[in-house]
Design an enzyme around this catalytic site. Structure first.
Site, short mmCIF file in Angstrom:
data_model
loop_
_atom_site.label_atom_id
_atom_site.label_comp_id
_atom_site.label_asym_id
_atom_site.label_seq_id
_atom_site.Cartn_x
_atom_site.Cartn_y
_atom_site.Cartn_z
N GLY A 121 0.71 -1.27 -0.16
CA GLY A 121 -0.02 -0.13 -0.01
C GLY A 121 0.84 1.18 0.04
N CYS A 122 0.07 2.37 -0.28
CA CYS A 122 1.04 3.47 -0.39
C CYS A 122 1.62 4.08 0.89
CB CYS A 122 0.17 4.71 -1.04
SG CYS A 122 -1.66 5.02 -0.39
#
Lengths: 344, 344, 344, 344
Positions: free
Chosen positions: C148-149
């Protein structure tokens, strides 16, 4: 080929470095600044960490000529006047991004820029270079005067209808809008964030120095009347849109006019004419060298509406400069310029 | 006086509540929504916590008429058509902010809005009301059709030169720019943040439904030719600027023209004509009911450049609606509208 | 190598296309969409005109496997669960950008995503891949779960101090900020321009689904206590900053700590640790695959302040996905990822 | 009552004028500037056309004292030190918005502001005034030191849990974010639009001068340990959010904690504690004097997350200054401060 960038700490300079560092033919040999020499460019631009590990050097034309084959002048108007001739005398190829050598009539420069013009002989030597419109002039020169950002979007939008004689004299009105990066790094009350954010401004009403630049080119195509041209600041960093109005001489349908544009630009790698009913937004060319165009015909008024968008730092400055340098050097015109727009 | 707001969850509705809650004469009696009835308005708009502690009610004209003296319709086009006549029959005074009753030729409505028009008899009853331009019509009605945002900025900018017969037929070009709140709360791919931020767009090229509204008024002043009118989205929330171009019939200096504007608007509390050389930016009217104007004359082309700015939610919608309501009710026209622009 | 992109009309998909179209090894063979099959991708994304001249195809794993060697899944959580296993069975290499295969404990997925988890056997097969932190795991797999970011920015910021055992248990607080593109293209009242512009919001307070993803990795490094983690929306499109606070076990000077980071990341092409006193801003990595870090030590409180920035669509999604694909395929890890940040 | 505003061309000054011009008790008698005396304020701020038709005057304490009853000092730190004592000696009531008289320990001022402190005797005379927290101190003074923007949001957020002894020593971490107007009008490379737009920055890491101001107040409440406090610039003009983390001494549910806040602020007209699960965004207080708060309890970590938002120019500066002036003068505390947030 060894390239130097003068004025590397400006936004045009930064964009040249972004392009040149991944260019297959040019190598960034050195960078120059009039105010920050001796500092690493990374101190001014941390985003270039590991990318351009160079120290800013003093602007000394003789020394520059020894180190480099081609020099990009990303300096403000009034400065190139002094530097370009010296570099040319030293044998450098010069791509000047300023407005100093664009106007062939130096009295126009004096009137619109309110500065002392460059000597006429040097102005005469400079080739005003917009590849899509005068590519053949570019190959045999060592001195390019790179067009202004607004004139690029405007003239690419106007060329097909003006050169094909489709519009009436005295009918051109250009309503131009630009992101703030066109104003560069000048720090004043008028350029701080708080004054521009959530705000939309008009500036230099009927007085922008790009007016004579556009008219000079139009005149070469036989359109001699003055244009109405106004510029606005949009609360965004990059992007120019020109909304162009002109009266058609005779009935042409929107579809027919789009064909005219497609025909005119059919070989051009950086021009994208939109399909019927589609108009470009500035972000659709963000970070790229494209000029996108949408064509409207208003049958109620008999006017065209041409919408032309560019990234002012790319096709409007550094991108077009490298495109010109590619042509001048005999490289593939698109070398180092395959940037897909950064979206969103 | 008891006021109701229908469509209170839209941005026009929210702005009406901001104005009315501190208005010396109107009291917000009730708020209505077609989709969120039964919910507190604070659930939708937390910024109204402690300010408007009301529950959204169902839109039932008979019930509304019992509770309120005056109703503001901040509903989308196509909805007012159904609600306004019912409210009027019940005896309510109605201020409609939609486009449903503005065009006196209902075929124009059909053509430009692509919706079924309101019945001609009700359209005839509605008074299109822009105080600075037709104040006398407003006093004796119970049914106001509030002007559109773009027409407000445009017509206020054009009135002095058109009514004084200063400009040539077929010469008006209006390049309009708006913040995004004009698009309301419609959620689609085209209105999400990522598509509009750091972007500048043109939309509805030569096809905006405000064109016939502007032309209807111009026609009343004797200017019969069609206008060129285009609209752009600016990456900001509030504010409209119209940049208006037109050809002068005879030589008028910029100073003289500014005098014409000052004279025309000398009694107007909400019009601010700028001094020679000064042009307004949208933020300079942010949150206020002002319309600011700058006047340019381009002696090279013989054209005027009129720059007119408003806050689209205030003078372009809710502010003008309350201004109209004040006139209609016999209150001080500026009552509840003394908002200093929020700057920066 | 033939690459397919599923979910090509999302922002992650668009960014993959921007990278892959100029990648020296991958060729974009085909693009897929669950809702727009049959349309040219240019209809959805005009910025890709002339760049990606492909038609969106239906998502049919068998057909995809025939056409492509490697597939990037830029699909939302809940969708990859269904598609990835089918593609893997057909022999494709799969890089999944969703959250579906990141959490090895599928009960965590159920709890934090509030969706049905993927089958445990497929979750077990997926390699959670952050090159700087577990490069060796990546080479021998055909199924990558791309991080994920927020976890990317956070874990890269935390790894040196956690793996070196420098910080106290139960002391990590991560205050994260993201541009709006992280929210994708979902159109709702909460994602429209007017609600987010000139606004700063917190969301999913103490409840973001990236919390267990970060904790899973920390746990692998021996840090077992829960973290405080909150996320905010910044009115900009791209960029993440995580401001990380943690208590130092013993006195370490800021200079010493910077050395620890420099040593830890000395071979990493995409990590740029800033000099003493310098902290990165999000725009300094805009459009690039860099993660930039600034290190602060507050002697008054004994806490570190680690500032880590990425472009959420690049190092936080598509860029890291291609980096992983490069490793998996045995290419140069930086192939196709030499993007200089677009600045300003 | 006749009011003067010194530093009227700054943003704090402009906001004071916006408030005072519609205040029922104060009348703007005169405005002062150290650099633009003799000019109309409208030349600097066209948005004040017709609203504040005054000429900027020289800062001469004796002359000011003759004209005015109360003076608002919207001057930068380092300037108030010189002006305030002179005005007080002349008998004026002074509300100082700068940081010069906030820190009772003048060595702290020297250390954190890196400027020469005001004389101790004058610092002692000034009442640090945050109505919700020390209203009783404000009534009997003629010299108010108005709190800083960050301390206002922070201390209002912390007061209920600190004064009620609910949180652990050494556990407070404040992650603060501000719009750019907090930086005022200083024009430099770091404040121009292009450097801040589409960018998110941290600044003054662990070194902001508001740290001792917050700690001074906390210490008065018995919380003696140093705080972690960092500040970030958000690409927007107005608004502050502080995200506050602290460890609870014992189990308190989120609902119970919200009750504590509601009880603590039950009589406060400008504090709006949100319902369970709701957290404020900065725009929800835009242009108003409200401080909105959301309360989170993270049972996993035993920490609270307090989110406090203000408009930095209103409750964080001019609004609170007028609130203090109202109390000091014996007016209704909310007089002239009934601004509904401007939304959207």
């Amino acid at each position: 080929m060894k390239a130097g960038v003068i004025g590397a700490t400006g936004y045009g300079g930064a964009e040249l470095l972004r392009i040149l560092q991944s260019h297959p033919q040019f190598k960034i040999e050195s960078v120059y600044s009039s105010s920050q020499q001796g500092k690493s460019i990374i101190e001014h631009y941390p985003h270039l960490t590991d990318v351009v590990p160079l120290t800013l050097e003093e602007i000394d034309p003789a020394a520059i000529a020894k180190k480099t084959d081609i020099v990009f002048l990303a300096t403000p108007s009034g400065i190139s006047t002094e530097i370009a001739p010296a570099l040319l005398k030293e044998g450098c190829t010069v791509i000047d991004l300023s407005g100093d050598f664009r106007l062939k009539n130096i009295h126009d420069y004096e009137k619109w820029y309110r500065k002392t013009p460059a000597p006429q002989e040097w102005v005469d030597k400079a080739v005003y270079a917009m590849p899509e419109l005068n590519r053949s002039d570019i190959k045999d020169t060592k001195f390019i005067s790179n067009p202004g950002c607004y004139p690029t979007a405007t003239l690419l939008g106007l060329a097909p209808i003006v050169q094909n004689g489709l519009i009436e004299e005295s009918s051109i009105i250009i309503d131009a809008k630009s992101g703030v990066s066109g104003a560069g790094q000048t720090a004043s009350f008028h350029t701080i964030y708080n004054e521009l954010n959530e705000n939309f401004k008009i500036y230099k009403v009927n007085a922008h120095q790009h007016i004579p630049e556009i008219e000079q080119m139009l005149s070469g195509w036989g359109y001699e009347s003055p244009i109405s041209f106004n510029t606005h600041l949009v609360p965004m960093t990059r992007g120019i849109m020109t909304t162009i109005y002109a009266s058609l001489k005779s009935n042409v349908s929107q579809e027919e006019l789009i064909k005219v544009y497609n025909e005119f630009y059919k070989e051009e790698p950086f021009i994208r004419v939109r399909k019927n009913g589609n108009f470009p937004a500035t972000k659709e060319v963000y970070g790229s060298n494209y000029c996108d165009m949408g064509i409207g015909v208003d049958t109620r008024t008999g006017r065209v509406t041409i919408v032309s968008v560019i990234d002012n730092l790319m096709k409007g400055a550094a991108g077009q400069a490298v495109q010109n340098a590619n042509i001048l050097c005999g490289f593939d015109e698109t070398a180092g310029l395959h940037f897909t727009p950064v979206y969103p």
